[in-house]
Design a protein around this motif. Structure first.
Motif, PDB file in Angstrom:
ATOM      1  N   GLY A  43       0.914  -7.510  -7.669  1.00 35.13           N
ATOM      2  CA  GLY A  43       1.677  -7.702  -6.443  1.00 35.13           C
ATOM      3  C   GLY A  43       1.164  -8.865  -5.626  1.00 35.13           C
ATOM      4  O   GLY A  43       0.365  -9.684  -6.090  1.00 35.13           O
ATOM      5  N   LYS A  44       1.606  -8.903  -4.362  1.00 40.75           N
ATOM      6  CA  LYS A  44       1.365 -10.030  -3.474  1.00 40.75           C
ATOM      7  C   LYS A  44       0.193  -9.837  -2.523  1.00 40.75           C
ATOM      8  O   LYS A  44      -0.160 -10.754  -1.793  1.00 40.75           O
ATOM      9  CB  LYS A  44       2.630 -10.310  -2.664  1.00 40.75           C
ATOM     10  CG  LYS A  44       3.822 -10.679  -3.525  1.00 40.75           C
ATOM     11  CD  LYS A  44       5.060 -10.918  -2.701  1.00 40.75           C
ATOM     12  CE  LYS A  44       6.275 -11.206  -3.554  1.00 40.75           C
ATOM     13  NZ  LYS A  44       6.140 -12.333  -4.449  1.00 40.75           N
ATOM     14  N   THR A  45      -0.393  -8.669  -2.501  1.00 42.75           N
ATOM     15  CA  THR A  45      -1.498  -8.412  -1.583  1.00 42.75           C
ATOM     16  C   THR A  45      -2.546  -7.526  -2.246  1.00 42.75           C
ATOM     17  O   THR A  45      -2.241  -6.817  -3.209  1.00 42.75           O
ATOM     18  CB  THR A  45      -0.991  -7.800  -0.251  1.00 42.75           C
ATOM     19  OG1 THR A  45      -2.057  -7.768   0.694  1.00 42.75           O
ATOM     20  CG2 THR A  45      -0.431  -6.412  -0.444  1.00 42.75           C
ATOM     21  N   GLY A  46      -3.760  -7.600  -1.735  1.00 39.26           N
ATOM     22  CA  GLY A  46      -4.877  -6.887  -2.345  1.00 39.26           C
ATOM     23  C   GLY A  46      -4.866  -5.393  -2.111  1.00 39.26           C
ATOM     24  O   GLY A  46      -4.079  -4.863  -1.321  1.00 39.26           O
ATOM     25  N   VAL A  47      -5.763  -4.705  -2.809  1.00 44.44           N
ATOM     26  CA  VAL A  47      -5.822  -3.249  -2.775  1.00 44.44           C
ATOM     27  C   VAL A  47      -7.176  -2.735  -2.294  1.00 44.44           C
ATOM     28  O   VAL A  47      -7.546  -1.597  -2.563  1.00 44.44           O
ATOM     29  CB  VAL A  47      -5.469  -2.653  -4.163  1.00 44.44           C
ATOM     30  CG1 VAL A  47      -3.995  -2.826  -4.476  1.00 44.44           C
ATOM     31  CG2 VAL A  47      -6.324  -3.266  -5.264  1.00 44.44           C
ATOM     32  N   GLU A  48      -7.904  -3.581  -1.538  1.00 47.26           N
ATOM     33  CA  GLU A  48      -9.208  -3.165  -1.034  1.00 47.26           C
ATOM     34  C   GLU A  48      -9.096  -1.935  -0.134  1.00 47.26           C
ATOM     35  O   GLU A  48      -9.898  -1.011  -0.243  1.00 47.26           O
ATOM     36  CB  GLU A  48      -9.885  -4.300  -0.248  1.00 47.26           C
ATOM     37  CG  GLU A  48     -10.211  -5.520  -1.078  1.00 47.26           C
ATOM     38  CD  GLU A  48      -9.115  -6.579  -1.070  1.00 47.26           C
ATOM     39  OE1 GLU A  48      -9.432  -7.734  -1.364  1.00 47.26           O
ATOM     40  OE2 GLU A  48      -7.938  -6.250  -0.777  1.00 47.26           O
ATOM     41  N   MET A  49      -8.108  -1.944   0.760  1.00 48.32           N
ATOM     42  CA  MET A  49      -7.971  -0.823   1.695  1.00 48.32           C
ATOM     43  C   MET A  49      -7.597   0.468   0.967  1.00 48.32           C
ATOM     44  O   MET A  49      -8.037   1.549   1.353  1.00 48.32           O
ATOM     45  CB  MET A  49      -6.944  -1.141   2.790  1.00 48.32           C
ATOM     46  CG  MET A  49      -7.386  -2.268   3.712  1.00 48.32           C
ATOM     47  SD  MET A  49      -9.042  -2.066   4.406  1.00 48.32           S
ATOM     48  CE  MET A  49      -8.866  -0.540   5.296  1.00 48.32           C
ATOM     49  N   GLU A  50      -6.836   0.357  -0.095  1.00 49.40           N
ATOM     50  CA  GLU A  50      -6.471   1.543  -0.865  1.00 49.40           C
ATOM     51  C   GLU A  50      -7.695   2.134  -1.558  1.00 49.40           C
ATOM     52  O   GLU A  50      -7.876   3.360  -1.574  1.00 49.40           O
ATOM     53  CB  GLU A  50      -5.374   1.187  -1.874  1.00 49.40           C
ATOM     54  CG  GLU A  50      -4.014   0.969  -1.249  1.00 49.40           C
ATOM     55  CD  GLU A  50      -3.873  -0.303  -0.406  1.00 49.40           C
ATOM     56  OE1 GLU A  50      -2.920  -0.381   0.381  1.00 49.40           O
ATOM     57  OE2 GLU A  50      -4.718  -1.225  -0.523  1.00 49.40           O
ATOM     58  N   ALA A  51      -8.548   1.281  -2.126  1.00 48.53           N
ATOM     59  CA  ALA A  51      -9.769   1.772  -2.772  1.00 48.53           C
ATOM     60  C   ALA A  51     -10.707   2.398  -1.744  1.00 48.53           C
ATOM     61  O   ALA A  51     -11.282   3.463  -1.980  1.00 48.53           O
ATOM     62  CB  ALA A  51     -10.469   0.639  -3.523  1.00 48.53           C
ATOM     63  N   LEU A  52     -10.871   1.733  -0.597  1.00 48.18           N
ATOM     64  CA  LEU A  52     -11.740   2.271   0.461  1.00 48.18           C
ATOM     65  C   LEU A  52     -11.200   3.578   1.026  1.00 48.18           C
ATOM     66  O   LEU A  52     -11.962   4.513   1.310  1.00 48.18           O
ATOM     67  CB  LEU A  52     -11.907   1.241   1.583  1.00 48.18           C
ATOM     68  CG  LEU A  52     -12.826   0.073   1.258  1.00 48.18           C
ATOM     69  CD1 LEU A  52     -12.567  -1.094   2.200  1.00 48.18           C
ATOM     70  CD2 LEU A  52     -14.285   0.511   1.316  1.00 48.18           C
ATOM     71  N   THR A  53      -9.887   3.676   1.180  1.00 49.84           N
ATOM     72  CA  THR A  53      -9.279   4.909   1.689  1.00 49.84           C
ATOM     73  C   THR A  53      -9.467   6.040   0.689  1.00 49.84           C
ATOM     74  O   THR A  53      -9.804   7.165   1.067  1.00 49.84           O
ATOM     75  CB  THR A  53      -7.787   4.683   2.002  1.00 49.84           C
ATOM     76  OG1 THR A  53      -7.682   3.668   3.010  1.00 49.84           O
ATOM     77  CG2 THR A  53      -7.126   5.952   2.494  1.00 49.84           C
ATOM     78  N   ALA A  54      -9.281   5.753  -0.588  1.00 47.90           N
ATOM     79  CA  ALA A  54      -9.473   6.772  -1.625  1.00 47.90           C
ATOM     80  C   ALA A  54     -10.904   7.300  -1.608  1.00 47.90           C
ATOM     81  O   ALA A  54     -11.137   8.516  -1.637  1.00 47.90           O
ATOM     82  CB  ALA A  54      -9.130   6.202  -3.001  1.00 47.90           C
ATOM     83  N   ALA A  55     -11.878   6.393  -1.553  1.00 48.79           N
ATOM     84  CA  ALA A  55     -13.284   6.812  -1.535  1.00 48.79           C
ATOM     85  C   ALA A  55     -13.594   7.623  -0.283  1.00 48.79           C
ATOM     86  O   ALA A  55     -14.254   8.668  -0.347  1.00 48.79           O
ATOM     87  CB  ALA A  55     -14.207   5.592  -1.623  1.00 48.79           C
ATOM     88  N   SER A  56     -13.111   7.167   0.861  1.00 46.97           N
ATOM     89  CA  SER A  56     -13.380   7.858   2.130  1.00 46.97           C
ATOM     90  C   SER A  56     -12.800   9.260   2.150  1.00 46.97           C
ATOM     91  O   SER A  56     -13.472  10.231   2.537  1.00 46.97           O
ATOM     92  CB  SER A  56     -12.806   7.050   3.300  1.00 46.97           C
ATOM     93  OG  SER A  56     -13.411   5.793   3.392  1.00 46.97           O
ATOM     94  N   VAL A  57     -11.545   9.390   1.755  1.00 46.50           N
ATOM     95  CA  VAL A  57     -10.886  10.703   1.794  1.00 46.50           C
ATOM     96  C   VAL A  57     -11.475  11.647   0.750  1.00 46.50           C
ATOM     97  O   VAL A  57     -11.612  12.850   1.009  1.00 46.50           O
ATOM     98  CB  VAL A  57      -9.359  10.558   1.668  1.00 46.50           C
ATOM     99  CG1 VAL A  57      -8.678  11.909   1.464  1.00 46.50           C
ATOM    100  CG2 VAL A  57      -8.809   9.873   2.924  1.00 46.50           C
ATOM    101  N   ALA A  58     -11.868  11.133  -0.397  1.00 42.81           N
ATOM    102  CA  ALA A  58     -12.541  11.989  -1.381  1.00 42.81           C
ATOM    103  C   ALA A  58     -13.848  12.530  -0.796  1.00 42.81           C
ATOM    104  O   ALA A  58     -14.154  13.720  -0.931  1.00 42.81           O
ATOM    105  CB  ALA A  58     -12.794  11.233  -2.681  1.00 42.81           C
ATOM    106  N   CYS A  59     -14.609  11.664  -0.119  1.00 38.86           N
ATOM    107  CA  CYS A  59     -15.852  12.116   0.534  1.00 38.86           C
ATOM    108  C   CYS A  59     -15.560  13.150   1.613  1.00 38.86           C
ATOM    109  O   CYS A  59     -16.260  14.174   1.715  1.00 38.86           O
ATOM    110  CB  CYS A  59     -16.601  10.922   1.138  1.00 38.86           C
ATOM    111  SG  CYS A  59     -17.390   9.840  -0.067  1.00 38.86           S
ATOM    112  N   LEU A  60     -14.548  12.907   2.424  1.00 37.24           N
ATOM    113  CA  LEU A  60     -14.172  13.868   3.476  1.00 37.24           C
ATOM    114  C   LEU A  60     -13.756  15.213   2.876  1.00 37.24           C
ATOM    115  O   LEU A  60     -14.052  16.280   3.434  1.00 37.24           O
ATOM    116  CB  LEU A  60     -13.045  13.304   4.335  1.00 37.24           C
ATOM    117  CG  LEU A  60     -13.440  12.174   5.275  1.00 37.24           C
ATOM    118  CD1 LEU A  60     -12.194  11.474   5.819  1.00 37.24           C
ATOM    119  CD2 LEU A  60     -14.296  12.702   6.413  1.00 37.24           C
ATOM    120  N   THR A  61     -13.081  15.167   1.749  1.00 36.27           N
ATOM    121  CA  THR A  61     -12.636  16.400   1.098  1.00 36.27           C
ATOM    122  C   THR A  61     -13.823  17.183   0.561  1.00 36.27           C
ATOM    123  O   THR A  61     -13.863  18.417   0.666  1.00 36.27           O
ATOM    124  CB  THR A  61     -11.617  16.085  -0.009  1.00 36.27           C
ATOM    125  OG1 THR A  61     -10.510  15.392   0.581  1.00 36.27           O
ATOM    126  CG2 THR A  61     -11.133  17.346  -0.695  1.00 36.27           C
TER     127      THR A  61
END
Length: 165
Positions: free
Chosen positions: A110-128
């Motif tokens: 796509g046209k934009t990066g996925v850094e925020m998606e990876a960081l969000t996934a890691a953060s929410v997994a930790c919160l869970t």
């Protein structure tokens, strides 16, 4: 930040806005992030044994991280909604911590990066993980959430420790 050191989400007047990525070329983009949940050795043993009262902590945290990556644009105001082609969340035991390490990968073309998606996934997994084990150990600590690497796009590849601090 743009190549000239200016923030890309802030206008000349200081107003926040979503960046127009319409003119960018599609490219394969991958980002990997990590986070840790420190806990008592007893809590770690309970989770690894599958004896947590709320169920399979690692399995649920993995699914929560994947779901979170898909919802990043709903959580972070200026993120673009993305058609992710892959999200993976790996959770491993770190006995010396003691605790669990979460590694999340997000990928798309796509046209934009996925850094925020990876960081969000890691953060929410930790919160869970915290949520599912807090009845046993309220002193758990979420730590070390950070981007490890990203590839693709105009800004090129970046890796922590290799020019990426």
């Amino acid at each position: 930040m743009s190549g000239d050191g200016k923030l890309t989400h802030i206008s000349e007047d200081g107003e926040a806005h979503m960046v127009d990525v319409g003119g960018k070329n599609d490219a394969e983009r991958v980002a990997i992030a990590e986070g840790y949940v420190k806990m008592s050795p007893q809590t770690l043993a309970t989770i690894i044994a599958g004896d947590a009262k709320k169920g399979d902590v690692i399995g649920v945290a993995r699914l929560a991280g994947i779901m979170a990556a898909k919802k990043t644009s709903d959580l972070i105001p200026l993120c673009h909604p993305l058609m992710l082609s892959k999200v993976s969340v790996d959770i491993t035991e770190v006995p010396d911590l003691p605790g669990l390490r979460v590694e999340a990968l997000a990928k798309l073309t796509g046209k934009t990066g996925v850094e925020m998606e990876a960081l969000t996934a890691a953060s929410v997994a930790c919160l869970t993980i915290y949520d599912m084990a807090k009845a046993v150990d309220k002193a758990m600590e979420i730590t070390g959430v950070k981007l490890l690497s990203k590839s693709g796009g105009k800004s090129g590849d970046w890796q922590r420790g290799k020019g990426g601090k």
